[in-house]
Design a protein around this motif. Sequence first.
Motif, PDB file in Angstrom:
ATOM      1  N   LYS A 139      11.343   3.354   2.471  1.00  0.00           N
ATOM      2  CA  LYS A 139      11.925   3.821   3.500  1.00  0.00           C
ATOM      3  C   LYS A 139      11.925   2.771   4.312  1.00  0.00           C
ATOM      4  N   ASN A 140      13.205   2.282   5.014  1.00  0.00           N
ATOM      5  CA  ASN A 140      13.119   1.319   5.938  1.00  0.00           C
ATOM      6  C   ASN A 140      12.461   1.302   7.264  1.00  0.00           C
ATOM      7  N   ARG A 141      12.708   2.630   7.809  1.00  0.00           N
ATOM      8  CA  ARG A 141      12.528   3.089   8.935  1.00  0.00           C
ATOM      9  C   ARG A 141      11.246   3.807   9.290  1.00  0.00           C
ATOM     10  N   ILE A 142       9.935   2.701   8.743  1.00  0.00           N
ATOM     11  CA  ILE A 142       8.699   2.576   9.891  1.00  0.00           C
ATOM     12  C   ILE A 142       7.858   1.985   9.827  1.00  0.00           C
ATOM     13  N   SER A 143       7.102   2.092  10.816  1.00  0.00           N
ATOM     14  CA  SER A 143       6.708   1.554  11.714  1.00  0.00           C
ATOM     15  C   SER A 143       5.630   0.244  11.395  1.00  0.00           C
ATOM     16  N   GLY A 144       4.929  -0.437  10.741  1.00  0.00           N
ATOM     17  CA  GLY A 144       3.963  -1.465  10.579  1.00  0.00           C
ATOM     18  C   GLY A 144       2.752  -0.838  10.263  1.00  0.00           C
ATOM     19  N   SER A 145       2.713   0.083  11.079  1.00  0.00           N
ATOM     20  CA  SER A 145       0.563   0.358  10.899  1.00  0.00           C
ATOM     21  C   SER A 145       0.997   1.086  10.123  1.00  0.00           C
ATOM     22  N   ILE A 146       1.749   2.431  10.004  1.00  0.00           N
ATOM     23  CA  ILE A 146       2.216   3.827   8.417  1.00  0.00           C
ATOM     24  C   ILE A 146       2.202   3.064   7.144  1.00  0.00           C
ATOM     25  N   ARG A 147       2.742   1.319   7.174  1.00  0.00           N
ATOM     26  CA  ARG A 147       2.906   0.821   6.146  1.00  0.00           C
ATOM     27  C   ARG A 147       1.996   0.308   5.561  1.00  0.00           C
ATOM     28  N   ARG A 148       1.373  -0.203   6.428  1.00  0.00           N
ATOM     29  CA  ARG A 148      -0.561  -0.960   6.387  1.00  0.00           C
ATOM     30  C   ARG A 148      -1.264   0.545   5.869  1.00  0.00           C
ATOM     31  N   PHE A 149      -0.864   1.791   6.450  1.00  0.00           N
ATOM     32  CA  PHE A 149      -1.847   2.989   6.130  1.00  0.00           C
ATOM     33  C   PHE A 149      -1.902   2.851   4.616  1.00  0.00           C
ATOM     34  N   TYR A 150      -0.564   3.329   4.478  1.00  0.00           N
ATOM     35  CA  TYR A 150       0.132   3.908   3.129  1.00  0.00           C
ATOM     36  C   TYR A 150      -0.491   2.766   1.979  1.00  0.00           C
ATOM     37  N   ILE A 175      -1.407 -10.465   1.382  1.00  0.00           N
ATOM     38  CA  ILE A 175      -2.000 -11.673   2.193  1.00  0.00           C
ATOM     39  C   ILE A 175      -1.804 -12.100   3.527  1.00  0.00           C
ATOM     40  N   ALA A 176      -1.416 -11.980   4.027  1.00  0.00           N
ATOM     41  CA  ALA A 176      -0.745 -12.852   4.797  1.00  0.00           C
ATOM     42  C   ALA A 176      -1.037 -11.713   6.026  1.00  0.00           C
ATOM     43  N   HIS A 177      -1.674 -10.642   5.844  1.00  0.00           N
ATOM     44  CA  HIS A 177      -1.514  -9.757   6.895  1.00  0.00           C
ATOM     45  C   HIS A 177      -3.250 -10.019   6.770  1.00  0.00           C
ATOM     46  N   PRO A 178      -3.928 -10.167   8.151  1.00  0.00           N
ATOM     47  CA  PRO A 178      -5.643 -10.952   8.402  1.00  0.00           C
ATOM     48  C   PRO A 178      -6.116  -9.301   7.657  1.00  0.00           C
ATOM     49  N   PHE A 179      -5.461  -7.302   7.556  1.00  0.00           N
ATOM     50  CA  PHE A 179      -6.327  -7.294   7.381  1.00  0.00           C
ATOM     51  C   PHE A 179      -6.663  -7.427   5.813  1.00  0.00           C
ATOM     52  N   LEU A 208      -3.970 -18.056  10.639  1.00  0.00           N
ATOM     53  CA  LEU A 208      -3.440 -17.720  11.567  1.00  0.00           C
ATOM     54  C   LEU A 208      -4.376 -18.363  12.925  1.00  0.00           C
ATOM     55  N   LYS A 209      -4.812 -20.145  13.176  1.00  0.00           N
ATOM     56  CA  LYS A 209      -4.578 -21.109  14.347  1.00  0.00           C
ATOM     57  C   LYS A 209      -3.058 -21.636  14.359  1.00  0.00           C
ATOM     58  N   GLN A 210      -2.312 -20.838  13.683  1.00  0.00           N
ATOM     59  CA  GLN A 210      -0.412 -21.410  13.997  1.00  0.00           C
ATOM     60  C   GLN A 210      -0.248 -20.362  14.727  1.00  0.00           C
ATOM     61  N   ARG A 211      -0.659 -19.605  14.488  1.00  0.00           N
ATOM     62  CA  ARG A 211      -0.123 -17.882  15.615  1.00  0.00           C
ATOM     63  C   ARG A 211      -1.145 -17.370  16.884  1.00  0.00           C
ATOM     64  N   TYR A 212      -0.196 -16.912  17.650  1.00  0.00           N
ATOM     65  CA  TYR A 212      -0.622 -16.675  19.039  1.00  0.00           C
ATOM     66  C   TYR A 212      -2.019 -15.923  18.815  1.00  0.00           C
ATOM     67  N   GLY A 213      -2.660 -15.444  19.561  1.00  0.00           N
ATOM     68  CA  GLY A 213      -3.141 -14.168  20.067  1.00  0.00           C
ATOM     69  C   GLY A 213      -4.420 -13.897  19.021  1.00  0.00           C
ATOM     70  N   THR A 214      -4.753 -14.659  17.777  1.00  0.00           N
ATOM     71  CA  THR A 214      -5.687 -14.837  16.852  1.00  0.00           C
ATOM     72  C   THR A 214      -7.357 -15.286  16.947  1.00  0.00           C
ATOM     73  N   GLU A 215      -7.263 -15.820  18.494  1.00  0.00           N
ATOM     74  CA  GLU A 215      -8.558 -15.923  18.389  1.00  0.00           C
ATOM     75  C   GLU A 215     -10.132 -14.655  18.086  1.00  0.00           C
TER      76      GLU A 215
END
Length: 415
Positions: A139-150, A175-179, A208-215
Motif C-alpha cells: 500500500k502506498n498510503r501507510i505511515s512510516g511507523s506502520i511500514r516499519r512495524f510490519y 539498513i538506512a533506518h537506524p532501527f 548519522l552524523k550527516q543528518r540533523y537530530g541524531t545525536e
Amino acid sequence: RYRGGEPQNLPDLNKEIKKHLKTINTYIGNSNYRDAFIFAKCLFVKLHEIIVKSSYLINTFINNTNKVLDVIIFLAEDERVPQSLKEVLFSFILEQMIKNAELYEDYYDNKLSQAGRKLSITLQKEEDYLQAIDKLLDKNRISGSIRRFYTIEKIKLLSQLGKQKEADKIIDKNIAHPFFRRMKVDMFIEKKDYKAAKACLKEGITELKQRYGTENIVREWEELLLQIAKEEGDFDTMRKYYKKFAFYGDGDSQYYDHWKSTYTAEEWEKVIGEEIKKQETYYNEQKKRLSAYRDIAVVSPILFLIYQKEDMHEVLWGKVKNTDIPTILNYLHYLKKNHDTEIMDKLYKNVVAYAENAYYRTEYEKVASFIRKMIEDAPEEKEKIRKLIEKLKQRHKKKYSFVQILNEIIIDYKI
C-alpha cells in the motif's frame, strides 16, 4: 444515527454494546463458538464503521469496541474452539489487518497483527500471514511507523521459521533506518562477530552524523562500541570513548574514573598533565575571543571536573580568589573544604563592600541572593554569616527595605 458526521446517542449505543457482549459471552459459555464469532464479527464491523466515519468519539465507545475485538481474539486463541472455525477467524483477522492498518494502530494497539501472527503459527499458515503483510506493505498510503512495524513483524516471523537469509535481505534493504541497522548489529554481537558489528556501527555513525537530530543515536552506538571494546580488551578504544564521554557537556565523573582506571599511576600523571595543558590553552583562547561579548566562567566545566578529580583546589582557588562574588560563590561548595577561612573572609569582605554602593531594592535583593547562596552552600558557616547580616543591618539601618530583606533571611533560615 449521524448528525454532521458524528454518531448520536452514544450513551444508548454503549448500553446496546454491553447487552450484545453479554449475549456473545452466553454463547461462549454454552460452547456455541460459531454463533459467538458471527455475532462478534458483525458487531465489530459495524462499530468500526462508526469509528471510521467519526472525527471524535468518547473513550467509553472505543473501549467497548476493543472489548468486542478482545472476544474475537479470545476465540482465535482458545484451545476449545474447533480448528475449522479458527481458520475462518484467521481469514477475518488478516482481512481486517490489511483493510485499515492506520486505524488499527491508533485504536486497537496492534492487537490484530499480534493475534494474526500467533494464529498463523498455531494453524501452520505462516505463509498466509507473510502474504498479508506483503499486501499491506504494498500500500502506498501507510505511515512510516506502520511500514516499519510490519517490516519488523515479517523479519521476526521469517527468523522464527528458520528463513534467516530472507530476513537478512529485508534488514539490509532497510539498513538506512537506524532501527534495522541496530537489529543487524545485535545479530552480529549475539554471534560474537565483533569485527562485523564494529564495521556496521561505524558506517552507521558516519551516516548519522550527516543528518540533523541524531545525536542521541550516535551516542548510543558509540557506547555500544565501548562495550565491544571492553569485551575485546581493546584499551585504545576504551580510552577514546571513556575520555569522550567524560568530557561530554559539563563532564561526567563516572566516565572520568573509568578513563583514569585504564592507566597506571605513572601513566596517568603524564596523560592528565598533558590534558590539563591542552584544556587550559584551549579555554584561555576561548575566553579571549568571547569575553568581549559576554561573561565567561573563570574555568571551563571540564577543567573544573579535572581540578576536582585531581584534588587541584590550590590551582582553582588561585584562579577564583581575585574574581567577583558570583564567581567565588560558584565554587564555594568545593573550595570550602580546603579554604573555608580564606573563602568566607573573602566573601564577607566583598559582600560588605558591595552593599556600601547599594541604593535600590534590586541591589538589596542582589546582596540577599549572595547571602542566601552562602548559607545554602556552606550551612556550617551560619554563625559567621549571621554576624555578616547583623553588621549589614547596623551599617545600613536607615535603608529600611534593605533591613527588611535581611530580616527575611534570618527568618527563612532560622539563623
